[in-house]
Write an enzyme that holds these catalytic residues in place. Sequence first.
Site, PDB file in Angstrom:
ATOM      1  N   ASP A 129       0.820  -1.206   0.000  1.00 54.74           N
ATOM      2  CA  ASP A 129       0.000   0.000   0.000  1.00 54.74           C
ATOM      3  C   ASP A 129       0.864   1.270   0.000  1.00 54.74           C
ATOM      4  OD1 ASP A 129      -2.722   1.171   0.475  1.00 54.74           O
ATOM      5  OD2 ASP A 129      -1.739   1.936   2.272  1.00 54.74           O
ATOM      6  N   GLU A 133       1.194  -0.754  -5.121  1.00 50.91           N
ATOM      7  CA  GLU A 133       0.116   0.212  -5.278  1.00 50.91           C
ATOM      8  C   GLU A 133       0.784   1.570  -5.304  1.00 50.91           C
ATOM      9  OE1 GLU A 133      -3.322   2.908  -3.769  1.00 50.91           O
ATOM     10  OE2 GLU A 133      -1.616   2.367  -2.555  1.00 50.91           O
TER      11      GLU A 133
HETATM   12  C1  GLC Z   1      -4.150   3.371  -0.338  1.00 51.20           C
HETATM   13  C2  GLC Z   1      -5.527   2.766  -0.199  1.00 51.20           C
HETATM   14  C3  GLC Z   1      -6.481   3.798   0.283  1.00 51.20           C
HETATM   15  C4  GLC Z   1      -6.005   4.334   1.612  1.00 51.20           C
HETATM   16  C5  GLC Z   1      -4.551   4.801   1.539  1.00 51.20           C
HETATM   17  C6  GLC Z   1      -3.964   5.009   2.904  1.00 51.20           C
HETATM   18  O1  GLC Z   1      -4.099   4.346  -1.306  1.00 51.20           O
HETATM   19  O2  GLC Z   1      -5.937   2.204  -1.428  1.00 51.20           O
HETATM   20  O3  GLC Z   1      -7.783   3.297   0.392  1.00 51.20           O
HETATM   21  O4  GLC Z   1      -6.809   5.403   2.013  1.00 51.20           O
HETATM   22  O5  GLC Z   1      -3.724   3.860   0.904  1.00 51.20           O
HETATM   23  O6  GLC Z   1      -3.695   3.789   3.525  1.00 51.20           O
END
Ligand code: GLC
Length: 622
Positions: free
Chosen positions: A278, A320
Site C-alpha cells: 500500500d 500500489e
Molecule cells: C491506499 C488505499 C487507500 C487508503 C490509503 C492510505 O491508497 O488504497 O484506500 O486510504 O492507501 O492507507
Amino acid sequence: MTNTLTPSERMLAVLPDALRADASRRLATRAEPLRALLAGLYGEHADFQPWLGELMETLGTLLAARPGELRQLDAQREAQPDWFLNQRMLGYCAYVQNFGATLNGVASHIPHLQELGVSYLHLLPFLKPREGESDGGFAVADFDQVDPALGNNADLEALTGRLRGAGISLCSDFILNHVADDHVWARAARAGDAEARAMFHVFPDRAMPDRYESTLGQVFPQVAPGNFTHIAALDAWVWTTFYPYQWDLNYANPAVFAAMAATLLRLANRGIEVFRLDSTAFLWKREGTNCMNQPEAHALLQALRAVVDIAAPGVLLKAEAIVPTRELPAYFGSADAPECHIAYHSSLMAAGWAALAEDNPSLLREVIATTPALPPSASWLSYVRCHDDIGWNVLRAEAAADGSDAKARLARIAQFFSGANDSYASGAAFQSSDPNAAHGSNGMAASLAGLEKATGPQQRAAALRRLQLLHGLALSFGALPVLYMGDELAQQNDYSYTRRPQHAMDSRWLQRPPFETGRWRERLDRSRTSGAMFAQLCRLVQLRRHHDALAAAAPRTLLDGGDPAILALARGPDLLVLMNFSGQPRRFALSGRWTDCLSDRILVGDIPLEPWAMLWLERTED
Ligand code: GLC
C-alpha cells in the site's frame, strides 16, 4: 559466538538440515544484493553489521517456521516464476465485511469465485484496525491479529488453505507506509519510549514540517488537510500523509525495515500469497521534493523483494503506486534488481473512463502507446474500478500529448463523471489539493457507465455496453485483470455512507456496497441487467482463457483502422479486439477473414460497430 558468523551463516545456522540446501542456493544469488541495498540505506549506522546478522537470523527463523505446504508452493513457483502471467489468472477484490461478513463467510463464496474463473482474491484490509474510524482498515493497530470483527488467525489460515485448494491465491494489503495511532509503537511513543518514537517522523516544532509542506502534495485535502499532526502527548508534530491517525513510519531507521520485513513474512506464513504494498510511493521523505517515488523507496522495495526471494519465494509483491505511467517502470525494478512482480496500471484504468467521457479513445491510445515493456516475470494489473477514487491527474502527460490544456481536459472528464452537464454518469467528485487540478471521481462502475440514470431499455443496453467495453479492455490488454466485487452483477452506487457521520465526508464509500445476493440469484437470467452483465463477463473470461495471445506478457500492438473512435488492439497476428468508444455507429476496415468470438459471426471487409460495441476477432482461414 554467533557474532563471528557472516549474516548468511547466521541464517543457515538456525535452519533445520533439510532446509539448508535450498536456502544456500537462494542466498548465493540474493544475499549480496540484499546486503548492498541495505548497506546503501543503513550502512552509516555503527551497528550495521550485527543488525544485518540479526535480520538474516530472523529470516532463517521465519523460513524454518514456514508450513511445509507453503514451502512446496515456493519450490513450484521458483521452478516456474512466470506462473501468474498466464491468461487463466483472474483477480477479484472485495471487502470481507461486504462479501460474507467474516473470513469464514468469504469461504462460503468460493463456488461463486470459481464460477467466474477467479484464481486470485484480494481481500481489502482485514487485520486488527484502529479503534473507531480506520480508513476502511488502512490504519492497522496489530499486523499479527485478524480484526476480531472478521474472525481470528486460525480462520485466516483456514481460509488461505481452502482458497489454495480451490486454486485461488489470497492477496492481502500490506500497509507498510504507516500504522494506526493506537499501534503498539505509537502507544509506546506517547508513553515516552524513545525507541518507539524513533519509528516515526517526529518534529518538536513547525520548522521542518513547514519546510516539507512547501513542496508536498496532499492526499485528502478536505478531510485531512496537511501532512503533519500535532500530538499532545508527544508535544510534537508527527508525519501523517493520509488521515491524522495514520502515522508514517520512518524507514531511515533500520529497526522499521527489519520489523516490517519480519511482519510480512509472518503473514506469508499464514498462507497469504500476494501482498498489495500500500502507498509504496510515499516510503521515503526528502526535503525539497514531493516525497514520492524517491530512489530510497525503490531500494527499500528491492530489499523487501530480496527478503521474500530468500524466505518465501512463492510470494508475489504488488505495487500500489498511483503515479504517472513514466514513474511506474521503476516499481518493477530490472532483471538484475527486481522489485515488485505486479503494479496497478492506474493510467490505463483512468484512460478507459476518459475515452467514454470524450467519446474518443485518443488518451487511451496514448497511454497504451507509452506503456513500457516489462522485465521478465512481471505483469501489469488491469482493472475497471477499485475501492478508491479514479484519480485523473496521473494522465497529465498523456492529456497534453496532442497539445491540449491537460488541466482543463482532465477537469472536463472529472466533471462528466460527477454527472455535470446532463452526462449519463452518476458519480461524486472527490477531493483535490490543487484548485487547478481535476478532482477524483467516485462511484460504482455501473453507475458511472450510466445504468443508474438509464430510463428505458435502450439506455440500459447502452450503459451495459459501456460497462462491458471497459471490462473487455481490462481482460484483453495483457495484464492480470482484477474484477471489483459487485461489478460482475452491475451493482450500483451505495449512498448509505452519507448517513454515517464518520464516512459522510469520504465519498469513496459510494463504491463500497455490500454484495447483493438478490442480484447473484438472478445472475443466470439474461433479461435482467445483472444477468446480462454476468453472462457477458463469463463469456469474455472463458474466451480469454483459451487464447495464449491474451497472456499478460504476450505482445500487443495498436492498429490504425482509420476511424479515431475505434481502438483496435491486436494481440499477436491472429487476435484483434475492436472497441468502439463512441456513442455513434462506426465502421472498421478489416483485411482478411475473421470470426467474432462473441457472436460466432464470420466478418470480412468494412464492418459496422454499434455504439460502444466490442468485437473479439480471431483470424479465420478462407
Ligand atoms: C491506499 C488505499 C487507500 C487508503 C490509503 C492510505 O491508497 O488504497 O484506500 O486510504 O492507501 O492507507
